[in-house]
Scaffold this motif. Structure first.
Motif, PDB file in Angstrom:
ATOM      1  N   PRO A   1       0.844  -1.204   0.000  1.00  0.00           N
ATOM      2  CA  PRO A   1       0.000   0.000   0.000  1.00  0.00           C
ATOM      3  C   PRO A   1       0.879   1.254   0.000  1.00  0.00           C
ATOM      4  CG  PRO A   1      -0.668  -1.536   1.721  1.00  0.00           C
ATOM      5  CD  PRO A   1       0.650  -2.012   1.221  1.00  0.00           C
TER       6      PRO A   1
ATOM      7  N   TYR B   1      -2.638  -3.026  -5.312  1.00  0.00           N
ATOM      8  CA  TYR B   1      -2.770  -1.849  -4.443  1.00  0.00           C
ATOM      9  C   TYR B   1      -2.989  -0.608  -5.300  1.00  0.00           C
ATOM     10  CZ  TYR B   1      -0.598  -5.130  -1.199  1.00  0.00           C
ATOM     11  OH  TYR B   1      -0.309  -6.248  -0.447  1.00  0.00           O
TER      12      TYR B   1
ATOM     13  N   SER C   1      -3.629   3.666  -4.921  1.00  0.00           N
ATOM     14  CA  SER C   1      -3.696   4.882  -4.106  1.00  0.00           C
ATOM     15  C   SER C   1      -4.272   6.015  -4.947  1.00  0.00           C
ATOM     16  CB  SER C   1      -2.301   5.272  -3.609  1.00  0.00           C
ATOM     17  OG  SER C   1      -1.762   4.253  -2.787  1.00  0.00           O
TER      18      SER C   1
END
Length: 337
Positions: free
Chosen positions: A162, A231, A233
């Motif tokens: 992450p 992941y 973001s």
């Protein structure tokens, strides 16, 4: 007494009239070829498809457009080059692929220049973009911008961990487009990115040549990058807007009324694309989550913004003109730097 009708002459006249009618239709009818690097269902496709439909409506079917998807007509820089030479009618491309031909358009890629979706719409609708950027691109690159794909903010994906802040990015091998501004942006964060053409990205992720990349959310889903990227973001350093362009020579060859309708069709298609993008961003995010992608919505970008605005923007003042950047900020209602 009636004169005898020359049958051969009569049919010759009918044939000439029929041929003239066919020629008139052929002259009036026009189907533009549009190069689209994305797939069906993506933002580029939505923009180009809506443009084709609007143009047909505005011209009573005399002008239409046929879409060639998945880079069938070449990569984006190739299609820009072909359009500039009048060998291709239209293409939808990222701004970084126009920059080599008209550097001024690269200003739209400056990190954190556009901070909201509404700012992106406001900017491309402004007189400054229409009168300065569009005309300059037409003169320098030989293509005219007639529409925009509001693709959205580039979210950062990777296969390892992450990403919640700049520190988490360190050590990752990240793909970026072949854009000087975006490469400099990542460099300002202390990362040496890997510039790759879009056609190479999926394989590079699959083979783990690179750990991650950055694309808008619905493109990440549409291109099935979730198969190798776990992941995501939600970053805001670069808002990707992709112009729909027409060859300037082909545009100038059209009658004045058709030129206006081409621009009008592009404007209507852009608005459709903007609304579509807002609606589909959430849908794509939910679909990515259902595929097992971990989504980080609270990424801390403060250090990334500080470094890139302070370190990247000044490097391009000479190339774009500091006044150009200041004019854009004024359009957006922000104080010039």
């Amino acid at each position: 007494m009636l004169k005898k009708i020359n049958i051969n002459y009569f049919f010759s006249i009918l044939l000439l009239v029929a041929l003239q009618s066919i020629m008139n239709v052929a002259v009036a009818a026009k189907e533009f070829n549009v190069a689209v690097s994305g797939t069906k269902g993506g933002g580029q496709y939505v923009l180009a498809k809506e443009f084709s439909e609007q143009l047909s409506k505005l011209t009573d079917g005399q002008y239409t457009a046929f879409l060639y998807l998945n880079s069938q007509l070449g990569d984006e820089q190739s299609t820009i080059n072909d359009a500039a030479m009048g060998l291709l009618d239209m293409s939808v491309v990222a701004t970084n692929n126009i920059s080599p031909f008209s550097p001024i358009v690269g200003v739209l890629s400056l990190p954190y220049l556009i901070k909201t979706e509404e700012e992106a719409l406001k900017l491309v609708q402004s007189d400054f973009i229409k009168n300065e950027i569009v005309e300059r691109v037409a003169k320098e690159a030989g293509v005219r911008i007639i529409g925009w794909d509001f693709t959205g903010f580039r979210s950062i994906t990777n296969s390892k961990r992450p990403i919640k802040n700049l520190a988490d990015l360190q050590g990752l091998v990240m793909r970026v487009p072949k854009s000087k501004v975006l490469i400099e942006t990542w460099n300002s964060w202390g990362i040496n990115p890997s510039p790759l053409a879009w056609s190479e990205v999926y394989t590079a992720l699959q083979q783990k040549v690179v750990d991650g990349q950055a694309l808008p959310i619905h493109d990440i889903y549409n291109e099935k990058l979730y198969e190798y990227q776990k992941y995501l973001s939600k970053a805001h350093y670069n808002y990707l807007i992709q112009p729909l362009v027409i060859s300037e020579s082909i545009y100038q060859d059209q009658p004045a009324d058709i030129q206006k309708k081409i621009v009008e069709a592009g404007t209507l298609a852009s608005l459709k694309n903007f609304e579509w993008g807002k609606e589909n961003k959430k849908i794509a995010e939910d679909m990515l989550a259902s595929k097992g992608v971990e989504i980080i919505s609270d990424m801390d970008e403060s250090e990334m913004e500080r470094r890139s605005v302070g370190g990247v923007w000044p490097k391009y003042y000479d190339e774009y003109g500091k006044d150009v950047v200041e004019n854009i900020l004024t359009v957006l209602g922000r104080n010039p730097t």
